[in-house]
Scaffold this motif. Structure first.
Motif, mmCIF file in Angstrom:
data_model
loop_
_atom_site.group_PDB
_atom_site.id
_atom_site.type_symbol
_atom_site.label_atom_id
_atom_site.label_comp_id
_atom_site.label_asym_id
_atom_site.label_seq_id
_atom_site.Cartn_x
_atom_site.Cartn_y
_atom_site.Cartn_z
ATOM 1 N N LEU A 125 0.825 -1.204 0.000
ATOM 2 C CA LEU A 125 0.000 0.000 0.000
ATOM 3 C C LEU A 125 0.860 1.255 0.000
ATOM 4 C CD1 LEU A 125 -2.963 -0.668 2.477
ATOM 5 C CD2 LEU A 125 -3.177 0.033 0.099
ATOM 6 N N ASP A 126 1.951 1.223 0.767
ATOM 7 C CA ASP A 126 2.772 2.418 0.905
ATOM 8 C C ASP A 126 3.566 2.759 -0.345
ATOM 9 O OD1 ASP A 126 3.746 3.724 3.982
ATOM 10 O OD2 ASP A 126 1.986 2.501 3.710
ATOM 11 N N SER A 127 3.584 1.863 -1.321
ATOM 12 C CA SER A 127 4.249 2.191 -2.575
ATOM 13 C C SER A 127 3.439 3.179 -3.401
ATOM 14 C CB SER A 127 4.503 0.917 -3.390
ATOM 15 O OG SER A 127 3.274 0.310 -3.768
ATOM 16 N N THR A 128 2.113 3.282 -3.126
ATOM 17 C CA THR A 128 1.267 4.197 -3.910
ATOM 18 C C THR A 128 0.358 5.073 -3.069
ATOM 19 O OG1 THR A 128 -0.445 2.478 -4.139
ATOM 20 C CG2 THR A 128 1.199 2.624 -5.893
ATOM 21 N N GLY A 156 -4.162 1.638 -3.049
ATOM 22 C CA GLY A 156 -3.411 2.686 -2.373
ATOM 23 C C GLY A 156 -3.899 4.092 -2.663
ATOM 24 N N PRO A 157 -3.985 4.501 -3.937
ATOM 25 C CA PRO A 157 -4.449 5.863 -4.226
ATOM 26 C C PRO A 157 -5.867 6.142 -3.727
ATOM 27 C CG PRO A 157 -3.347 4.926 -6.126
ATOM 28 C CD PRO A 157 -3.514 3.816 -5.141
ATOM 29 N N ARG A 165 -1.405 1.519 -14.327
ATOM 30 C CA ARG A 165 -1.876 2.268 -13.162
ATOM 31 C C ARG A 165 -1.338 3.697 -13.163
ATOM 32 N NH1 ARG A 165 -4.509 -1.286 -13.737
ATOM 33 N NH2 ARG A 165 -4.941 -3.117 -12.460
ATOM 34 N N ALA A 166 -0.136 3.894 -13.737
ATOM 35 C CA ALA A 166 0.440 5.233 -13.786
ATOM 36 C C ALA A 166 -0.195 6.082 -14.886
ATOM 37 C CB ALA A 166 1.957 5.146 -14.014
ATOM 38 N N GLY A 215 -10.425 7.414 -8.400
ATOM 39 C CA GLY A 215 -10.180 6.261 -7.541
ATOM 40 C C GLY A 215 -11.277 5.219 -7.637
ATOM 41 N N LEU A 216 -12.511 5.669 -7.739
ATOM 42 C CA LEU A 216 -13.646 4.741 -7.791
ATOM 43 C C LEU A 216 -13.681 3.937 -9.084
ATOM 44 C CD1 LEU A 216 -16.504 6.902 -6.212
ATOM 45 C CD2 LEU A 216 -15.352 4.924 -5.186
ATOM 46 N N VAL A 217 -13.308 4.552 -10.207
ATOM 47 C CA VAL A 217 -13.394 3.836 -11.490
ATOM 48 C C VAL A 217 -12.160 2.969 -11.744
ATOM 49 C CG1 VAL A 217 -14.916 5.549 -12.533
ATOM 50 C CG2 VAL A 217 -12.437 5.772 -12.808
ATOM 51 N N THR A 218 -11.058 3.236 -11.050
ATOM 52 C CA THR A 218 -9.875 2.400 -11.241
ATOM 53 C C THR A 218 -9.762 1.286 -10.198
ATOM 54 O OG1 THR A 218 -8.561 4.007 -9.976
ATOM 55 C CG2 THR A 218 -8.535 4.207 -12.382
#
Length: 512
Positions: free
Chosen positions: A32-35, A158-159, A292-293, A311-314
Motif C-alpha cells: 500500500l505504501d508504494s502508492t 493505495g491511491p 496504473r500510472a 479512484g472509484l473507477v480504477t
C-alpha cells in the motif's frame, strides 16, 4: 501438522490461518505504501513548505531504499532466522510509519521514508517464502493466490485509500494507518510463527552487495528523475546511468569469479523455471504499474474526473484481480498451470486492446470494465507464475529466490512507468505538431476563424489539439503494452510443469 520446535524436544501446532493473516497484513501495508502517498503529495508539499521537485523525494526515497535493501533478505534470513528478520522488519516499518506521520520538515519525512523502505524491503519476499514453506504442495496455489492479493491489490487500492484518508482527515493518516495494522501483524508473527535455526557460517559478500546496491540505487534514481530532468540532457542522469552500468558490470564480473562466496546465488539462474519466471514478473510489473500510472492522469487531465471519481473507477480492477486469484488457486489443482498462465496473458492483452480504442469522451463504465478484465487477467497470471517459478527451486534457495523475484517486479515497474511516461510526453509533442500543421491559411475550414482574428478561438482550438494529441500518445502507450504482452506469451513453452512430490514434505520446510 506438527513441526518440531527449534529445540526438537517438543512439538507445536502450525497455525497456518493466523500465520497467513499476520504476514499478509505486513505485506499489505508495505505494498500500500508504494502508492498510498501519491495523492497526498500536494497536501504534504504545502504543509512541509517543499517545492514540486523536492516533494517527489517522499516517493523516490522509499522506492530506492526498498530496492537496495531487498537483495539483503536471503543473507539476513540465514543470519537472524526468518522469524526474527520478519519481526524486526515489521517493527521497524511500523515505527518508521509513525515517524512519517509526525514529521514536520522535509528532511524528517524523507529520512523516515528511507527507514520505511529499508525495513519494508524484506516483507514481501519473506511472506512469499513463508507461505511456500508452511503449505504442502497441493495447497501452494491457493497460498500464492492469497499472497498475490496482498502484493497486487495493495498498489491498486493505495491511491483510493490515500485520497479518502487525506480528504477525510489529513495526509498524516496515510502513514498512521500502518501503526495498528503493523502492531497486530507483529503480535501474530511473534506468537504463531515457528523459529528456524540460524546459519552463523553465512558469510557476507560486501563487495558484491556494494556494487549491486549502487547499480540498483543509481538505476532507480535515474528512472524516477529522468522524465523530470529531460533524461540524457541532464548531467545528473548521465552520471547515474554511468554509475549504474559500471557498478553492474563489476557485480557481474565479481559474481562470475567469486564462486560460492558471491552475494548473489547464481544457482538460481540454473533453474529454468526460476529464470523464466523472473523475466515474466519483470514484464508483468512493467505492464501492471505502467497502466496504473497512465490512467489517473489521463482521467483527471483530459476528462476532468475528480480525484475521488478517478479512484472509484480504477479500484474495481483490484476486485477483478482478487476474484481471479481465488479462482486460479482452485484451478491449479485441476489444470496445467501453464494453461492458466496462457489464459491470463490473453485476457490481459484483450483488456489492453480495449484500452487502445479509448476516445476523448468516455463513460465511467468504459473505464471500469477494461480495468476489471485486465485485473482478472493479471490475477490468472500471477498465481500460476508464482507457483511454477518456485516449483523446481530447493527450499534452501527460497529466501534468495523470493527476494530476487520481488526485486525484478519492482525494477520492471520502475522501467515500465518511466518508458510510458517518456513516450507519452514526447508522443504528445509529436502528435500536437502533426495536428497543428493543418492549422494554416490554406485550410478551408480554418479560413473563417483566421479571418475573424479572434485570439480566443485560436486558444480554444489549441487546447482541443493538445487534448487530442495527449489522447493519441496515451493510446500509443496502451498499444506498446499490448504488443509487449503478446510477445512474451511464447516464453510459456520454456516453463516446466510442477513436479509431483509428496505434499507433506514442504509443510515441514519451515524448520529447515
Amino acid at each position: 501438522m506438527s513441526p518440531e520446535s527449534p529445540s526438537g524436544s517438543a512439538t507445536v501446532p502450525l497455525n497456518r490461518p493466523m500465520i497467513t493473516i499476520s504476514i499478509m497484513l505486513a505485506t499489505l501495508i508495505q505494498t500500500l505504501d508504494s502508492t498510498i502517498a501519491n495523492v497526498a503529495l500536494p497536501h504534504m508539499q504545502g504543509s512541509l513548505s517543499a517545492s514540486q521537485d523536492e516533494i517527489t523525494w517522499v516517493l523516490t526515497s522509499y522506492i530506492v531504499a526498498a530496492a537496495i535493501a531487498t537483495p539483503l533478505t536471503g543473507w539476513l534470513s540465514d543470519r537472524l532466522s526468518v522469524k526474527r528478520l520478519l519481526a524486526l522488519s515489521i517493527a521497524g516499518f511500523t515505527v518508521a510509519s509513525a515517524l512519517c506521520g509526525l514529521s514536520e520538515t522535509l528532511p524528517q519525512i524523507v529520512g523516515s521514508r528511507l527507514l520505511q523502505g529499508i525495513f519494508g524491503a524484506s516483507l514481501v519476499p519473506l511472506s512469499q517464502s513463508i507461505l511456500l514453506d508452511i503449505n504442502p504442495r497441493e495447497k501452494q496455489g491457493q497460498a500464492m493466490a492469497v499472497w498475490g492479493m496482498g502484493v497486487m491489490v495493495g498498489p491498486v487500492l493505495g491511491p483510493t485509500l490515500g485520497g479518502w484518508l487525506t480528504d477525510s482527515y489529513n495526509w498524516r493518516w496515510v502513514f498512521f494507518i500502518n501503526v495498528p495494522i503493523g502492531a497486530f501483524a507483529l503480535f501474530g508473527v511473534l506468537t504463531f510463527l515457528p523459529a528456524r535455526p540460524t546459519r552463523h557460517d553465512a558469510k557476507f559478500d560486501l563487495f558484491g552487495f556494494a556494487t549491486l546496491s549502487l547499480a540498483i540505487g543509481a538505476l532507480q534514481a535515474m528512472l524516477d528523475r529522468g522524465e523530470q530532468l529531460d533524461w540524457f540532457g541532464s548531467h545528473e542522469i548521465v552520471i547515474e546511468a554511468l554509475a549504474a552500468a559500471i557498478s553492474f558490470a563489476f557485480f557481474l564480473a565479481h559474481t562470475a569469479t567469486a564462486g560460492k562466496t558471491s552475494f548473489f546465488r547464481y544457482e538460481l539462474l540454473k533453474d529454468r523455471n526460476f529464470a523464466t519466471g523472473i523475466f515474466f514478473i519483470f514484464v508483468i510489473g512493467a505492464v501492471m504499474y505502467a497502466t496504473r500510472a497512465l490512467l489517473p492522469p489521463m482521467l483527471q487531465n483530459l476528462m476532468n474526473y475528480p480525484v475521488a471519481t478517478t479512484g472509484l473507477v480504477t479500484a474495481p480492477s483490484g476486485a477483478g484481480t482478487m476474484v481471479a486469484m481465488l479462482l486460479a488457486g482452485r484451478l491449479l489443482k485441476r489444470l496445467d498451470a501453464r494453461l492458466i498462465l496462457l489464459a491470463g496473458f490473453l485476457i490481459s492483452a484483450f483488456a489492453l486492446w480495449q484500452m487502445m480504442h479509448y476516445t476523448i469522451v468516455l463513460a465511467e463504465s468504459d473505464i471500469v470494465w477494461p480495468g476489471v478484465v485486465q485485473g482478472f487477467g493479471l490475477g490468472l497470471v500471477f498465481v500460476p507464475l508464482s507457483t511454477l517459478t518456485f516449483s523446481t527451486l530447493t527450499p534452501a534457495l527460497r529466501a534468495d529466490g523470493t527476494a530476487t523475484y520481488s526485486l525484478m517486479r519492482n525494477i520492471g515497474s520502475s522501467i515500465g512507468i518511466s518508458i510510458v511516461q517518456t513516450l507519452m510526453t514526447r508522443g504528445t509533442q509529436i502528435a500536437h505538431a502533426d495536428l497543428a500543421a493543418n492549422v494554416n491559411p490554406f485550410n478551408p475550414a480554418m479560413q473563417p476563424m483566421l479571418a475573424n482574428g479572434s485570439h480566443y478561438d485560436i486558444a480554444v482550438l489549441n487546447q482541443s489539439i493538445t487534448q487530442q494529441a495527449s489522447m493519441i500518445a496515451y493510446l500509443n502507450d496502451f498499444k506498446l503494452m499490448f504488443v509487449a504482452t503478446l510477445l512474451v506469451i511464447p516464453l510459456v513453452l520454456l516453463i516446466r510443469p510442477a513436479r509431483k512430490v509428496d505434499g507433506e514434505t514442504l509443510a515441514h520446510a519451515v524448520m529447515d
